[in-house]
Design a protein around this motif. Structure first.
Motif, PDB file in Angstrom:
ATOM      1  N   ASP A 539      37.787  45.511  25.363  1.00  0.00           N
ATOM      2  CA  ASP A 539      37.476  45.562  24.082  1.00  0.00           C
ATOM      3  C   ASP A 539      36.661  44.377  23.561  1.00  0.00           C
ATOM      4  O   ASP A 539      37.397  43.044  23.986  1.00  0.00           O
ATOM      5  CB  ASP A 539      38.663  45.873  23.567  1.00  0.00           C
ATOM      6  CG  ASP A 539      38.820  45.861  21.918  1.00  0.00           C
ATOM      7  OD1 ASP A 539      37.789  45.855  21.449  1.00  0.00           O
ATOM      8  OD2 ASP A 539      39.831  46.171  21.258  1.00  0.00           O
ATOM      9  N   ALA A 540      35.750  44.114  23.160  1.00  0.00           N
ATOM     10  CA  ALA A 540      34.964  43.158  22.440  1.00  0.00           C
ATOM     11  C   ALA A 540      35.184  42.865  21.251  1.00  0.00           C
ATOM     12  O   ALA A 540      34.451  41.961  20.465  1.00  0.00           O
ATOM     13  CB  ALA A 540      33.491  43.229  22.935  1.00  0.00           C
ATOM     14  N   SER A 541      36.251  43.266  20.585  1.00  0.00           N
ATOM     15  CA  SER A 541      36.442  43.111  19.154  1.00  0.00           C
ATOM     16  C   SER A 541      36.634  41.807  18.645  1.00  0.00           C
ATOM     17  O   SER A 541      36.256  41.446  17.613  1.00  0.00           O
ATOM     18  CB  SER A 541      37.666  44.007  18.680  1.00  0.00           C
ATOM     19  OG  SER A 541      38.946  43.968  19.107  1.00  0.00           O
ATOM     20  N   LEU A 542      37.422  40.963  19.599  1.00  0.00           N
ATOM     21  CA  LEU A 542      37.682  39.765  19.333  1.00  0.00           C
ATOM     22  C   LEU A 542      36.396  38.825  19.131  1.00  0.00           C
ATOM     23  O   LEU A 542      36.427  37.862  18.581  1.00  0.00           O
ATOM     24  CB  LEU A 542      38.330  38.971  20.370  1.00  0.00           C
ATOM     25  CG  LEU A 542      39.243  37.684  20.209  1.00  0.00           C
ATOM     26  CD1 LEU A 542      40.276  37.667  19.018  1.00  0.00           C
ATOM     27  CD2 LEU A 542      39.882  37.012  21.561  1.00  0.00           C
ATOM     28  N   CYS A 543      35.342  39.259  19.857  1.00  0.00           N
ATOM     29  CA  CYS A 543      33.918  38.371  19.628  1.00  0.00           C
ATOM     30  C   CYS A 543      33.483  38.618  18.273  1.00  0.00           C
ATOM     31  O   CYS A 543      32.300  37.875  18.123  1.00  0.00           O
ATOM     32  CB  CYS A 543      32.888  39.300  20.734  1.00  0.00           C
ATOM     33  SG  CYS A 543      33.663  39.289  22.413  1.00  0.00           S
ATOM     34  N   ALA A 544      33.741  39.488  17.437  1.00  0.00           N
ATOM     35  CA  ALA A 544      33.101  39.538  16.067  1.00  0.00           C
ATOM     36  C   ALA A 544      33.189  38.527  15.346  1.00  0.00           C
ATOM     37  O   ALA A 544      32.359  38.015  14.493  1.00  0.00           O
ATOM     38  CB  ALA A 544      33.765  40.843  15.481  1.00  0.00           C
ATOM     39  N   SER A 545      34.426  37.824  15.315  1.00  0.00           N
ATOM     40  CA  SER A 545      34.500  36.585  14.402  1.00  0.00           C
ATOM     41  C   SER A 545      33.848  35.105  15.158  1.00  0.00           C
ATOM     42  O   SER A 545      33.775  34.269  14.366  1.00  0.00           O
ATOM     43  CB  SER A 545      35.979  36.291  14.475  1.00  0.00           C
ATOM     44  OG  SER A 545      36.546  35.817  15.676  1.00  0.00           O
ATOM     45  N   LEU A 546      33.227  35.513  16.215  1.00  0.00           N
ATOM     46  CA  LEU A 546      32.492  34.197  16.896  1.00  0.00           C
ATOM     47  C   LEU A 546      31.126  34.143  16.217  1.00  0.00           C
ATOM     48  O   LEU A 546      30.499  34.982  16.039  1.00  0.00           O
ATOM     49  CB  LEU A 546      32.401  34.562  18.348  1.00  0.00           C
ATOM     50  CG  LEU A 546      33.705  34.158  19.017  1.00  0.00           C
ATOM     51  CD1 LEU A 546      33.449  34.413  20.637  1.00  0.00           C
ATOM     52  CD2 LEU A 546      34.651  33.200  18.869  1.00  0.00           C
TER      53      LEU A 546
END
Length: 862
Positions: A539-546
């Motif tokens: 899951d790459a959802s954490l990457c959205a804030s980068l």
């Protein structure tokens, strides 16, 4: 009657066949069973079914397939004063020496399943933080972890023991201390200590017991028969247990020493009962076969009756829900039955095979040699016959007169009341010790290694607890409420770490860990970050804030789950050391989370030796919290498993059943004694006096092992251990009950014999006590010697068992049977025999033969 006549005639025809048959059985069971028994024993504890630890273990095995197959021992290394373990490559050389030695010492399959880990292996495959866990903060000590399949504990234990010897020899000049400790080494050392206990009994107790037997029989020749019956009985009992162990029976390492002590005691005692009666009848001029019939009818009946009662008492151990107790119970029952069968067949067959040899009692059975020498003398004169002393003038008969007097009754009641009341007060303070270290040898290398390890690391590392956590409603552990409450729960458990546990104890889990780098603080893991690092979730959802420039690297990690890809993301994510932390998390997730992420467990290692009294108390405290305040976390189901909870539940299972089992055993024994003696008074008197003996004996045990009555300079066998080992009361109860009734049946059987011959009540007791007194005294001394051999053991539990048994046997021999029983029963008169029908008094105060005994009427003072 006819049965005995037929049995003696059968033995007369088949005497040589019987002796040869026992020889064949001796060789067969010795080769196929007895010699293998010690190698098949163990120290394992299995929690009783239905207990919390059994439920937790089942859950662990259900969630984590193969969870229960591994165990851990440790190699502990301590650098010389003023040095570090890294100086002169000390730690590296010991690590290499360990791996090299075990690769040669173990066969390829065992070595393949062995995992050796330490600072260097952790440093090569993971972050520095993981490697640092193997070295103390001062870098003065370290340890290697030896993980192995539990099913092969004994094989690994022998290899680890040899490893400890090898390392101490090769590295003693460069290290202050190096040793191996843990479950496998402890099991092997306990088995070896048990074997040494048996050897000490053979070397010390056995010769002394036979000296006492020789003094009782006044015949060197007759000693041949008890020697062979003991030898055959030991091999038969150990052989049967060996075969059962090979068939899958769980045999504790404590079982063989207890079996040996029991065999040494009862086999010699039963031979003494039989041979003294045979000698008595032969010296009275009775022919061989009638003498054997009389021996079997009286002493043989007593041997079978008392032995059966003793064996029945140990049946109680089979009903305790712990394999250790069941193992000892089965072993002792087999030992007693073996002693009965061997003595009841081998002794009469031996007497029939060599009648003239065994019937010559002159000069202690050496008469033929003496007469042959005297016959060569030219001036040899016929031996002058010495008039025998009337039996009524012997010490034992005069003592029996006193024992059946009012003075004896008053003295007996005074002793019983005073000692019973004082003993009752002391026993009321009884507190069992749940410390399983009392079942292990003192001053062993395992104990030494564990004690030194404690000063630098948590000894709980050798037997950590597993705190299994499951979502109460099913689903994934990554649900927000479960993750949050599980973190709180683990944090609260860390607050139970006090004292040394606060400094060196550890908690490791994917949610919340404690003291990972000796910082005495919690290390929580945020749920989004855990999901991001989990190799099973892409899951790459954490990457959205980068920032846009960092998103490709983040998405690449979300796809590959390669921790090295996180090095460039540590600053954008605000997580310094994230790459190293990723490796730790993924390794811990693979070990402590199910593949479907439906459950996880935390590893708890407080600074207590697994199975010790402090460990037991901590496990109870933790379980109390989980069942109380911990249950308030509704999203989490928590289960505590591990060595110590399993031991605790096993002990609690024993004591929950103890009152019922012991009460039922005493009740059934009361009925059995009543049937055997056909007397209600004898049955109640016997059981009540045995109960009094138990109170006095356990009061002494509390004084010695709980109160430390011998002070700080007491020998190790009598030192304060903080209480009597939990296994000793249940085990000692059965032995005291069985052996007490054993001697009682022998005495009362002879009393009934005289009463049925027409003697009045007091005369029957007087002659019964006088005739059995020397035999019971000798038998009691022999039994005390047999059990005292366990005082030489290095295992504290066996020392405690030995001390209590020796005191009980001596008390029973010199007070209960000799004084209390006749003193209490004589004034009861005819009530003693109800409901037995006894003949009218025909001999009155007439002694054996035709000697009148003055003052033996009714019930006067002696």
């Amino acid at each position: 009657g006819k049965f005995l006549q037929g049995y003696v005639r059968f033995l007369q025809r088949t005497k040589l066949l019987v002796l040869v048959a026992w020889a064949v059985v001796f060789v067969g069971l010795g080769w196929f069973g007895a010699r293998k028994l010690m190698g098949l024993t163990h120290n394992a504890f299995d929690p009783p079914p239905g207990t919390p630890s059994a439920l937790a273990l089942d859950k662990m095995n259900s969630d984590f397939k193969g969870f229960d197959i591994n165990a851990t021992d440790l190699v502990f290394i301590q650098a010389p004063d003023g040095s570090k373990v890294f100086d002169n490559n000390l730690l590296l050389s010991i690590t290499q020496a360990t791996a090299s030695y075990l690769s040669v010492r173990l066969d390829s399959d065992l070595f393949h399943h062995l995992s050796v880990s330490g600072f260097y292996s952790a440093n090569a495959s993971g972050p520095a933080a993981a490697a640092a866990a193997f070295v103390n903060p001062a870098n003065t000590s370290s340890f290697l972890s030896l993980q192995y399949p539990k099913a092969d504990t004994q094989h690994y234990g022998l290899a680890f023991q040899d490893l400890g010897t090898h390392l101490s020899q090769c590295c003693s000049s460069s290290a202050q201390f190096v040793g191996v400790g843990g479950t496998a080494v402890g099991v092997v050392e306990t088995i070896q200590s048990a074997t040494k206990s048996i050897e000490r009994m053979d070397q010390i107790s056995l010769p002394i017991a036979f000296v006492v037997l020789a003094l009782s029989l006044h015949s060197i020749r007759l000693l041949i028969l008890p020697f062979f019956t003991l030898l055959i009985g030991v091999v038969v009992a150990f052989g049967i247990m060996g075969l059962l162990a090979q068939a899958g029976l769980s045999v504790s390492s404590a079982t063989p020493p207890v079996m040996m002590a029991m065999l040494l005691a009862v086999s010699i005692d039963y031979a003494l009962f039989l041979l003294t009666r045979f000698k008595e009848e032969t010296e009275a001029g009775v022919e061989l076969e009638p003498a054997l019939e009389k021996m079997l009818a009286s002493s043989g009946h007593t041997v079978v009756a008392s032995g059966s009662t003793l064996a029945f008492c140990f049946v109680a151990l089979l009903f305790f829900p712990v394999q250790l107790m069941q193992s000892i119970g089965a072993g002792v029952i087999i030992s007693i039955v073996s002693a009965i069968v061997v003595n009841m067949t081998f002794i009469p067959a031996g007497l029939l095979a060599c009648p003239r040899f065994f019937s010559d009692f002159s000069y202690w059975g050496c008469g033929c040699c003496v007469r042959r020498r005297e016959a060569t003398r030219e001036d040899a004169q016929p031996l002058a016959s010495t008039p025998s002393k009337p039996f009524e003038e012997t010490f034992w008969f005069r003592f029996a007169l006193f024992a059946t007097s009012r003075s004896a009754l008053i003295l007996t009641l005074a002793i019983v009341v005073v000692a019973g009341a004082a003993g009752g007060v002391v026993v009321s303070r009884f507190s069992k010790s749940m410390d399983t270290m009392l079942l292990s040898p003192r001053d062993s290398s395992n104990t030494e290694t564990t004690n030194k390890l404690t000063k630098s690391f948590s000894p709980g590392l050798t037997g950590p607890y597993e705190l299994l956590l499951e979502p109460s409603k099913g689903g994934s552990v990554y649900e927000d409420q479960f993750w949050t409450e599980a973190g709180w729960l683990i944090g609260n458990v860390s607050h139970l770490f006090t004292g040394d546990s606060k400094q060196t104890g550890k908690i490791t889990s994917v949610i919340n860990s404690y003291n990972l780098q000796s910082q005495q603080e919690l290390s929580p893991m945020a749920l989004p970050l855990a999901q991001f690092l989990d190799p099973t979730i892409h899951d790459a959802s954490l990457c959205a804030s980068l920032p846009a420039g960092d998103k490709p690297a983040c998405q690449a990690f979300a796809s590959s789950k390669n921790c090295a890809d996180l090095q460039s993301l540590e600053t954008p994510l605000g997580q310094p050391g994230l790459a190293d932390g990723c490796q730790v998390f993924q390794a811990e997730a693979a070990r402590t989370m199910t593949q479907d992420r439906g459950a996880l467990y935390a590893s708890l290692a407080p600074a207590d030796v697994p199975g010790s009294q402090p460990a037991v108390e901590w496990s109870k405290t933790c379980r109390t919290y989980l069942e109380g305040d911990g249950a308030k976390f509704t999203a989490v189901n928590a289960y505590l498993s591990g060595v110590t909870p399993e031991v605790t539940d096993a002990i609690d299972g024993i004591y929950s059943r103890l009152p019922g089992i012991l009460g039922a055993t005493m009740g059934i024994c009361l009925v059995l004694v009543g049937i055997m003696t056909r007397s209600v008074a004898f049955a109640f008197g016997s059981v009540l006096l045995v109960a009094w003996t138990m109170v006095v004996v356990f009061a002494l045990g509390v004084g010695v092992y709980q109160d430390g009555m011998f002070g700080s300079h007491a020998p190790a066998q009598l030192a304060n251990t903080g209480g009597i080992a939990w296994i000793v009361p249940a085990l000692t109860f059965t032995v005291i009950l069985g052996l007490g009734l054993d001697y009682d049946i022998f005495l009362l059987g002879r009393v009934c014999e005289y009463r049925c011959e027409g003697y009045d009540d007091r005369a029957a007791f007087a002659y019964g006590v006088a005739k059995t007194g020397p035999v019971i005294t000798s038998a009691g001394i022999i039994m005390a010697i047999a059990f005292s051999g366990l005082m030489l053991s290095d295992i504290p539990m066996l020392n405690q068992f030995s001390m209590l048994q020796v005191v009980a046997v001596l008390l029973d021999t010199f007070f209960i049977r000799s004084l209390a029983t006749p003193a209490v029963h004589t004034p009861l008169g005819g009530l003693n025999w109800w409901p037995r029908k006894v003949p009218p008094i025909s001999k009155g105060a007439t002694a054996l033969g035709s000697v009148e005994v003055a003052g033996l009427q009714a019930y006067p003072d002696a």
